[in-house]
Design a protein around this motif. Sequence first.
Motif, PDB file in Angstrom:
ATOM      1  N   ARG A  63       1.578   8.918   2.289  1.00 47.51           N
ATOM      2  CA  ARG A  63       0.812   9.822   2.807  1.00 47.51           C
ATOM      3  C   ARG A  63       0.237  10.967   1.838  1.00 47.51           C
ATOM      4  O   ARG A  63      -1.146  11.177   1.682  1.00 47.51           O
ATOM      5  CB  ARG A  63       1.611  10.694   3.747  1.00 47.51           C
ATOM      6  CG  ARG A  63       2.202   9.870   4.992  1.00 47.51           C
ATOM      7  CD  ARG A  63       3.353  10.573   5.562  1.00 47.51           C
ATOM      8  NE  ARG A  63       4.140   9.658   6.627  1.00 47.51           N
ATOM      9  CZ  ARG A  63       3.950   9.581   7.794  1.00 47.51           C
ATOM     10  NH1 ARG A  63       2.652  10.056   8.510  1.00 47.51           N
ATOM     11  NH2 ARG A  63       4.427   8.398   8.618  1.00 47.51           N
ATOM     12  N   GLU A  64       1.089  11.407   1.149  1.00 46.12           N
ATOM     13  CA  GLU A  64       0.591  12.406   0.127  1.00 46.12           C
ATOM     14  C   GLU A  64      -0.106  12.214  -1.215  1.00 46.12           C
ATOM     15  O   GLU A  64      -1.309  12.539  -1.523  1.00 46.12           O
ATOM     16  CB  GLU A  64       2.007  13.038  -0.595  1.00 46.12           C
ATOM     17  CG  GLU A  64       2.621  14.070   0.240  1.00 46.12           C
ATOM     18  CD  GLU A  64       3.702  12.926   1.370  1.00 46.12           C
ATOM     19  OE1 GLU A  64       4.249  13.674   2.148  1.00 46.12           O
ATOM     20  OE2 GLU A  64       3.812  11.788   0.944  1.00 46.12           O
ATOM     21  N   LEU A  65       0.200  10.742  -1.557  1.00 42.36           N
ATOM     22  CA  LEU A  65      -0.703  10.115  -2.477  1.00 42.36           C
ATOM     23  C   LEU A  65      -1.933   9.706  -2.032  1.00 42.36           C
ATOM     24  O   LEU A  65      -3.000  10.175  -2.655  1.00 42.36           O
ATOM     25  CB  LEU A  65       0.006   8.578  -2.819  1.00 42.36           C
ATOM     26  CG  LEU A  65      -0.782   7.702  -3.808  1.00 42.36           C
ATOM     27  CD1 LEU A  65      -1.092   8.139  -5.199  1.00 42.36           C
ATOM     28  CD2 LEU A  65      -0.197   6.348  -3.793  1.00 42.36           C
ATOM     29  N   ALA A 246      12.531   9.878  -3.038  1.00 45.43           N
ATOM     30  CA  ALA A 246      13.655  10.498  -3.563  1.00 45.43           C
ATOM     31  C   ALA A 246      13.155  11.693  -4.347  1.00 45.43           C
ATOM     32  O   ALA A 246      13.623  12.909  -4.353  1.00 45.43           O
ATOM     33  CB  ALA A 246      14.651   9.813  -4.500  1.00 45.43           C
ATOM     34  N   LEU A 247      12.078  11.381  -5.333  1.00 45.33           N
ATOM     35  CA  LEU A 247      11.658  12.503  -6.148  1.00 45.33           C
ATOM     36  C   LEU A 247      10.786  13.644  -5.362  1.00 45.33           C
ATOM     37  O   LEU A 247      11.061  14.699  -5.376  1.00 45.33           O
ATOM     38  CB  LEU A 247      10.620  12.001  -7.208  1.00 45.33           C
ATOM     39  CG  LEU A 247      11.299  10.972  -8.425  1.00 45.33           C
ATOM     40  CD1 LEU A 247      10.385  10.463  -8.927  1.00 45.33           C
ATOM     41  CD2 LEU A 247      12.089  12.169  -9.420  1.00 45.33           C
ATOM     42  N   LEU A 248      10.225  13.304  -4.292  1.00 46.36           N
ATOM     43  CA  LEU A 248       9.524  14.017  -3.490  1.00 46.36           C
ATOM     44  C   LEU A 248      10.293  14.967  -2.807  1.00 46.36           C
ATOM     45  O   LEU A 248      10.227  16.240  -2.468  1.00 46.36           O
ATOM     46  CB  LEU A 248       8.573  13.226  -2.474  1.00 46.36           C
ATOM     47  CG  LEU A 248       7.753  14.067  -1.589  1.00 46.36           C
ATOM     48  CD1 LEU A 248       6.611  14.810  -2.279  1.00 46.36           C
ATOM     49  CD2 LEU A 248       7.149  13.094  -0.329  1.00 46.36           C
ATOM     50  N   ALA A 307       0.841   9.011 -10.744  1.00 41.84           N
ATOM     51  CA  ALA A 307       2.099   9.603 -11.341  1.00 41.84           C
ATOM     52  C   ALA A 307       2.496  11.133 -10.924  1.00 41.84           C
ATOM     53  O   ALA A 307       3.644  11.211 -10.681  1.00 41.84           O
ATOM     54  CB  ALA A 307       1.797   9.759 -12.884  1.00 41.84           C
ATOM     55  N   LYS A 308       1.659  11.961 -10.470  1.00 43.10           N
ATOM     56  CA  LYS A 308       1.899  13.222  -9.966  1.00 43.10           C
ATOM     57  C   LYS A 308       2.552  13.151  -8.665  1.00 43.10           C
ATOM     58  O   LYS A 308       3.221  14.278  -8.108  1.00 43.10           O
ATOM     59  CB  LYS A 308       0.790  13.992 -10.055  1.00 43.10           C
ATOM     60  CG  LYS A 308       0.210  14.712 -11.441  1.00 43.10           C
ATOM     61  CD  LYS A 308      -0.939  15.199 -11.518  1.00 43.10           C
ATOM     62  CE  LYS A 308      -1.587  15.828 -12.597  1.00 43.10           C
ATOM     63  NZ  LYS A 308      -2.711  16.511 -12.748  1.00 43.10           N
ATOM     64  N   ASN A 309       2.194  11.861  -7.899  1.00 39.39           N
ATOM     65  CA  ASN A 309       2.782  11.758  -6.611  1.00 39.39           C
ATOM     66  C   ASN A 309       4.065  10.795  -6.569  1.00 39.39           C
ATOM     67  O   ASN A 309       4.417  10.042  -5.584  1.00 39.39           O
ATOM     68  CB  ASN A 309       1.874  11.259  -5.649  1.00 39.39           C
ATOM     69  CG  ASN A 309       0.823  12.186  -5.052  1.00 39.39           C
ATOM     70  OD1 ASN A 309       1.162  13.066  -4.128  1.00 39.39           O
ATOM     71  ND2 ASN A 309      -0.362  12.479  -5.888  1.00 39.39           N
ATOM     72  N   TYR A 310       4.661  10.927  -7.820  1.00 39.74           N
ATOM     73  CA  TYR A 310       5.744   9.990  -8.028  1.00 39.74           C
ATOM     74  C   TYR A 310       6.098   8.688  -8.082  1.00 39.74           C
ATOM     75  O   TYR A 310       7.000   8.008  -7.746  1.00 39.74           O
ATOM     76  CB  TYR A 310       6.977  10.818  -7.216  1.00 39.74           C
ATOM     77  CG  TYR A 310       6.937  12.262  -7.273  1.00 39.74           C
ATOM     78  CD1 TYR A 310       7.338  12.882  -8.292  1.00 39.74           C
ATOM     79  CD2 TYR A 310       6.915  13.005  -6.129  1.00 39.74           C
ATOM     80  CE1 TYR A 310       7.158  14.265  -8.547  1.00 39.74           C
ATOM     81  CE2 TYR A 310       6.645  14.471  -5.927  1.00 39.74           C
ATOM     82  CZ  TYR A 310       7.056  14.963  -7.169  1.00 39.74           C
ATOM     83  OH  TYR A 310       7.065  16.402  -7.492  1.00 39.74           O
TER      84      TYR A 310
END
Length: 364
Positions: A63-65, A246-248, A307-310
Amino acid sequence: MTLIHFKGVLVLKIRKRSWSIISLLIVFSLVLSACGSSAASGASSSTAGKPVKLLNVSYDPTRELYKSYNQLFANYWKRKTGQTVTVAQSHGGSGAQARAVIDGLNADVVTLALSGDINSIVTGTHKIASNWQSRLPDNSAPYTSTIVFLVRKGNPKHIKDWNDLTKKGVGIVTPNPKTSGGARWNFLAAWAYANKKYNGNQTKDKAFLKALYKNVKVLDSGARGATTTFTTRGVGDVLIAWENEALLSLNAAGGKSKYEIVNPSISILTEPTVSVVDKNAAKNGTTKVASAYLKYLYTKPAQEIIAKNYYRPRNQSVLAKYRNVYPNIPLVKIDDPLFGGWNKAQKKFFNDGGIFDQIYTGKQ
């Protein structure tokens, strides 16, 4: 019309009737020119000026990506073509999303958790060309991830590896492999650990997975639902999760005070894949922009957003910038002999009567 001399200069004398004919020719020429300009302008506006909409049918954790990526692509496409593009998103368990497209959901593109789900659309509808994986680099997988454990702060159950998930009193949250692509990756990562531990003894492998799934508290339909169950509802001691999920969770507000990530001794390279849904895009008149939408995922600006969205970017120079985020974990691959690709793995483990059914419900 006649030629005459006037003060030593040869000039053209035009009779009144000739002037009338010339005037008509000039007017007619101007009308044709105006019509041509108007037609050309109309053709240009019909391609560059008409807005276009895409439907991206994806899986839970993207979703965020794609919220970030859609804006990046829209800006790029506007600069390149003058055309405004908007992208609607649909999210759910990857297997369930593939089924929705098979049942008629009008996706222009699919960005699913694994190639097996896209292959199910190929065989179930023939709306995607059978060579879809060869149309983009890296077998149409523009980013990767892996499977890790998200535990409560302080790791009170001392979970360090897969074998700790089989211990009495450990509560596990993981999605359902019948509906979730992430859940299938989770299962296969655990199987890879058991296979190594028991030297390929499948009887012992099954017993290990049976003990692990006995500790599962909730089988959500998708990966994001499982994350919500663990983080919001507070269920369980460990979430078997996509690394990006997990990173999110860890980097959300207050996340570092609530959770920790544990990297197991062995995991699996997860490769979410993408494709244009060819027949839908052709019907919708979106083939060109849909193809560009997926191709642009491989560009450096898009890989930065990935990359910024893990997710782990394919671009090595971008990945190098995020080495502290993405640690080196020994990873098996779905195409390794252990699994033999998604078609074999799906049939062996997740089809009705497969190994998951055998160890979870006892159904043969």
